[in-house]
Structure formats: structure tokens, C-alpha cells
Motif scaffolding. Structure first.
Motif, PDB file in Angstrom:
ATOM      1  N   PRO A   7      -0.149  -1.284  -5.221  1.00 29.65           N
ATOM      2  CA  PRO A   7      -0.791  -0.850  -3.976  1.00 29.65           C
ATOM      3  C   PRO A   7      -0.615  -1.832  -2.817  1.00 29.65           C
ATOM      4  CG  PRO A   7      -2.259  -0.489  -5.818  1.00 29.65           C
ATOM      5  CD  PRO A   7      -1.087  -1.263  -6.337  1.00 29.65           C
ATOM      6  N   ALA A  11       1.398  -0.745   0.526  1.00 24.75           N
ATOM      7  CA  ALA A  11       0.665  -0.803   1.793  1.00 24.75           C
ATOM      8  C   ALA A  11       1.371  -1.721   2.787  1.00 24.75           C
ATOM      9  CB  ALA A  11      -0.759  -1.276   1.549  1.00 24.75           C
ATOM     10  N   TYR A  52       0.736   7.276   7.640  1.00 30.19           N
ATOM     11  CA  TYR A  52       0.453   6.156   6.742  1.00 30.19           C
ATOM     12  C   TYR A  52      -0.470   6.613   5.608  1.00 30.19           C
ATOM     13  CZ  TYR A  52      -1.108   1.543   5.231  1.00 30.19           C
ATOM     14  OH  TYR A  52      -1.400   0.431   4.487  1.00 30.19           O
ATOM     15  N   MET A  56       0.605   6.809   1.675  1.00 27.22           N
ATOM     16  CA  MET A  56      -0.170   6.014   0.715  1.00 27.22           C
ATOM     17  C   MET A  56      -0.669   6.906  -0.416  1.00 27.22           C
ATOM     18  SD  MET A  56      -0.379   2.745   1.249  1.00 27.22           S
ATOM     19  CE  MET A  56      -1.876   2.225   0.462  1.00 27.22           C
ATOM     20  N   LEU A  60       0.674   6.225  -4.169  1.00 25.32           N
ATOM     21  CA  LEU A  60      -0.289   5.628  -5.088  1.00 25.32           C
ATOM     22  C   LEU A  60      -0.942   6.636  -6.029  1.00 25.32           C
ATOM     23  CD1 LEU A  60      -1.977   3.033  -2.739  1.00 25.32           C
ATOM     24  CD2 LEU A  60      -0.084   2.735  -4.316  1.00 25.32           C
TER      25      LEU A  60
END
Length: 71
Positions: A7, A11, A52, A56, A60
């Protein structure tokens, strides 16, 4: 004990790639897409924030990127 750095890595990379005006800006000031103009707007920040969040979630949750470091 192994720690999951997936993560953090995802990120960081997405933050660098999706910073408005750095590499790409959607929507641009004069055109719909501009590259490397180092300028931004409120609408551009909103669009890049939504992108974004979406990326993500994809990386994830859907794909499940994991990078374990440690012994």
C-alpha cells in the motif's frame, strides 16, 4: 515479522504520477488534456483526487498488491 509495504509503494507511485500539472493535467486550462505544464486548477485537483481514489481501490482491494519486507 513481515511488514506489507504494498500500500505504501502504490500510494507513493500514484501520488507522483497523478499530481495535477506534473506529468498530465485533466482537464487542462486551454485543452482537455495537457502534459507537463506545471499549472493546476480546482477542477483538475478534483478530477485527479477521484482518479487517485479509484486507482488505489483497484490496486489494493481488487488486485491486492502486496510487498513483504522483513524476516
Amino acid at each position: 515479522m513481515k511488514t506489507d509495504w504494498g500500500p505504501v509503494f502504490v500510494a507513493s507511485v500514484l501520488f507522483i504520477l497523478l499530481t495535477p500539472g506534473m506529468l498530465i493535467q485533466v482537464p487542462g486550462r486551454t485543452r482537455y488534456v495537457e502534459f507537463g505544464n506545471f499549472q493546476t486548477s480546482g477542477l483538475s485537483i478534483l478530477v485527479h483526487s477521484i482518479l487517485y481514489l479509484a486507482f488505489m481501490c483497484i490496486f489494493l482491494i481488487a488486485i491486492g498488491v502486496h510487498m513483504y519486507i522483513g524476516s
